[in-house]
Design a protein around this motif. Sequence first.
Motif, PDB file in Angstrom:
ATOM      1  N   LEU A 148      51.274 -25.883   1.947  1.00  0.00           N
ATOM      2  CA  LEU A 148      51.582 -25.109   1.757  1.00  0.00           C
ATOM      3  C   LEU A 148      52.095 -24.374   3.185  1.00  0.00           C
ATOM      4  O   LEU A 148      52.554 -24.368   3.419  1.00  0.00           O
ATOM      5  N   VAL A 149      50.436 -24.109   3.887  1.00  0.00           N
ATOM      6  CA  VAL A 149      50.356 -23.995   5.580  1.00  0.00           C
ATOM      7  C   VAL A 149      51.307 -24.649   6.290  1.00  0.00           C
ATOM      8  O   VAL A 149      52.082 -24.057   7.130  1.00  0.00           O
ATOM      9  N   PRO A 150      51.771 -26.036   6.808  1.00  0.00           N
ATOM     10  CA  PRO A 150      52.892 -26.544   7.400  1.00  0.00           C
ATOM     11  C   PRO A 150      54.350 -26.541   6.488  1.00  0.00           C
ATOM     12  O   PRO A 150      54.999 -25.909   7.237  1.00  0.00           O
ATOM     13  N   LEU A 151      54.666 -25.496   5.276  1.00  0.00           N
ATOM     14  CA  LEU A 151      55.618 -25.457   4.386  1.00  0.00           C
ATOM     15  C   LEU A 151      56.222 -23.902   5.443  1.00  0.00           C
ATOM     16  O   LEU A 151      56.545 -23.209   5.846  1.00  0.00           O
ATOM     17  N   VAL A 152      54.812 -22.883   5.455  1.00  0.00           N
ATOM     18  CA  VAL A 152      54.424 -21.616   6.023  1.00  0.00           C
ATOM     19  C   VAL A 152      55.020 -21.564   7.530  1.00  0.00           C
ATOM     20  O   VAL A 152      55.999 -20.635   7.683  1.00  0.00           O
ATOM     21  N   LEU A 153      54.287 -22.367   7.919  1.00  0.00           N
ATOM     22  CA  LEU A 153      54.075 -22.820   9.458  1.00  0.00           C
ATOM     23  C   LEU A 153      56.186 -22.978  10.622  1.00  0.00           C
ATOM     24  O   LEU A 153      56.602 -22.211  11.213  1.00  0.00           O
ATOM     25  N   MET A 184      48.204 -13.921   6.293  1.00  0.00           N
ATOM     26  CA  MET A 184      48.555 -14.171   5.313  1.00  0.00           C
ATOM     27  C   MET A 184      47.895 -14.844   3.909  1.00  0.00           C
ATOM     28  O   MET A 184      47.055 -15.440   4.711  1.00  0.00           O
ATOM     29  N   SER A 185      48.390 -14.517   2.803  1.00  0.00           N
ATOM     30  CA  SER A 185      47.119 -15.069   1.999  1.00  0.00           C
ATOM     31  C   SER A 185      47.752 -14.992   0.851  1.00  0.00           C
ATOM     32  O   SER A 185      48.727 -14.768   0.145  1.00  0.00           O
ATOM     33  N   PHE A 186      47.568 -16.187   0.353  1.00  0.00           N
ATOM     34  CA  PHE A 186      48.086 -16.938  -0.872  1.00  0.00           C
ATOM     35  C   PHE A 186      47.596 -17.217  -2.260  1.00  0.00           C
ATOM     36  O   PHE A 186      45.581 -17.763  -1.907  1.00  0.00           O
ATOM     37  N   SER A 187      47.967 -16.924  -3.102  1.00  0.00           N
ATOM     38  CA  SER A 187      46.701 -17.165  -4.213  1.00  0.00           C
ATOM     39  C   SER A 187      45.981 -18.453  -4.629  1.00  0.00           C
ATOM     40  O   SER A 187      47.392 -19.664  -4.620  1.00  0.00           O
ATOM     41  N   TRP A 188      45.650 -19.625  -4.712  1.00  0.00           N
ATOM     42  CA  TRP A 188      45.287 -20.400  -4.897  1.00  0.00           C
ATOM     43  C   TRP A 188      45.763 -21.246  -7.032  1.00  0.00           C
ATOM     44  O   TRP A 188      45.936 -22.531  -6.530  1.00  0.00           O
ATOM     45  N   ARG A 189      46.137 -20.645  -7.334  1.00  0.00           N
ATOM     46  CA  ARG A 189      46.697 -20.658  -8.663  1.00  0.00           C
ATOM     47  C   ARG A 189      48.057 -21.246  -8.302  1.00  0.00           C
ATOM     48  O   ARG A 189      48.785 -21.908  -9.049  1.00  0.00           O
ATOM     49  N   ALA A 202      56.438 -18.839   0.272  1.00  0.00           N
ATOM     50  CA  ALA A 202      56.046 -19.297   1.909  1.00  0.00           C
ATOM     51  C   ALA A 202      57.705 -18.256   2.935  1.00  0.00           C
ATOM     52  O   ALA A 202      57.627 -17.460   3.995  1.00  0.00           O
ATOM     53  N   ALA A 203      58.788 -19.014   2.029  1.00  0.00           N
ATOM     54  CA  ALA A 203      60.010 -17.947   2.621  1.00  0.00           C
ATOM     55  C   ALA A 203      59.611 -16.698   2.649  1.00  0.00           C
ATOM     56  O   ALA A 203      60.278 -15.557   3.583  1.00  0.00           O
ATOM     57  N   HIS A 204      59.262 -15.600   1.664  1.00  0.00           N
ATOM     58  CA  HIS A 204      59.205 -14.674   1.273  1.00  0.00           C
ATOM     59  C   HIS A 204      58.025 -14.094   2.205  1.00  0.00           C
ATOM     60  O   HIS A 204      58.710 -13.057   2.686  1.00  0.00           O
TER      61      HIS A 204
END
Length: 249
Positions: A148-153, A184-189, A202-204
């Motif tokens: 997720l992190v590379p995708l968000v960045l 930013m914060s994301f759910s581990w699930r 990530a786009a949102h």
Amino acid sequence: MSPSSWFSRFLPKATPEPEQLTIAHAGDTLSVTFVRNPRARRASLRVDPANRRIVLTAPLRMARVAAVGFAEAQAGWIAARLGRLPERRPFVDGAEIPLFGVPHRVRHRPDARGTVWRENGEIHVAGRAEHLPRRLKDWLTAELREQLVPLVLAKAARTERSVKRITVRDTRSRWGSCGPDAAMSFSWRLVFAPPEVLDYLAAHEAAHLVHLNHGPRFWALARALCDGPIEGPQAWLKRNGEILLQYGG
């Protein structure tokens, strides 16, 4: 009147602590969590799938008997919604979990050294059985961060804005968030969701770096940042969101 008493008249009143209620229905008892909300205008009921409960919310000024009476009148709805909640999906030997949407079988390996590894469609967890849930959750959280992190960045770079930090934690009310400080914060699930759902979220959140709202310009940017149509991931989360919250319980 003492000075402290006079000043206390102008202080905001504390919100009462949540209260557990018992509602009778068809020979059974239903558990309801009763909370007061200063912003509420009327009594309402909602499902809290993460904690497997129904929450009754009422304004501060509403009489308790009126709020409880509202819940009692909706006992049939409460029973039906509790009955439709997905079953818990604990982390135990033999459990099946969808790693980024792909089913994997959990295998406890008390005889092996190390922690957690993936092999031939299975996720192996070494060590004592009582440590399996924590070790597996930690491993899954690390797997999500790696994806997720590379995708968000990358999506944030397309907005020409920077992200202050990205955390992955046990958020239960939303899948992702982006604050005014670009944190930013994301759910581990989300580790259980397919890749297109991660891409959409990530786009949102990257779009929120520019627009801290859900207006037309926000949605236009979110669509532009997403690799595919957003309707599919949105529908997937709506269908499967309650199920994701049951893993690891």
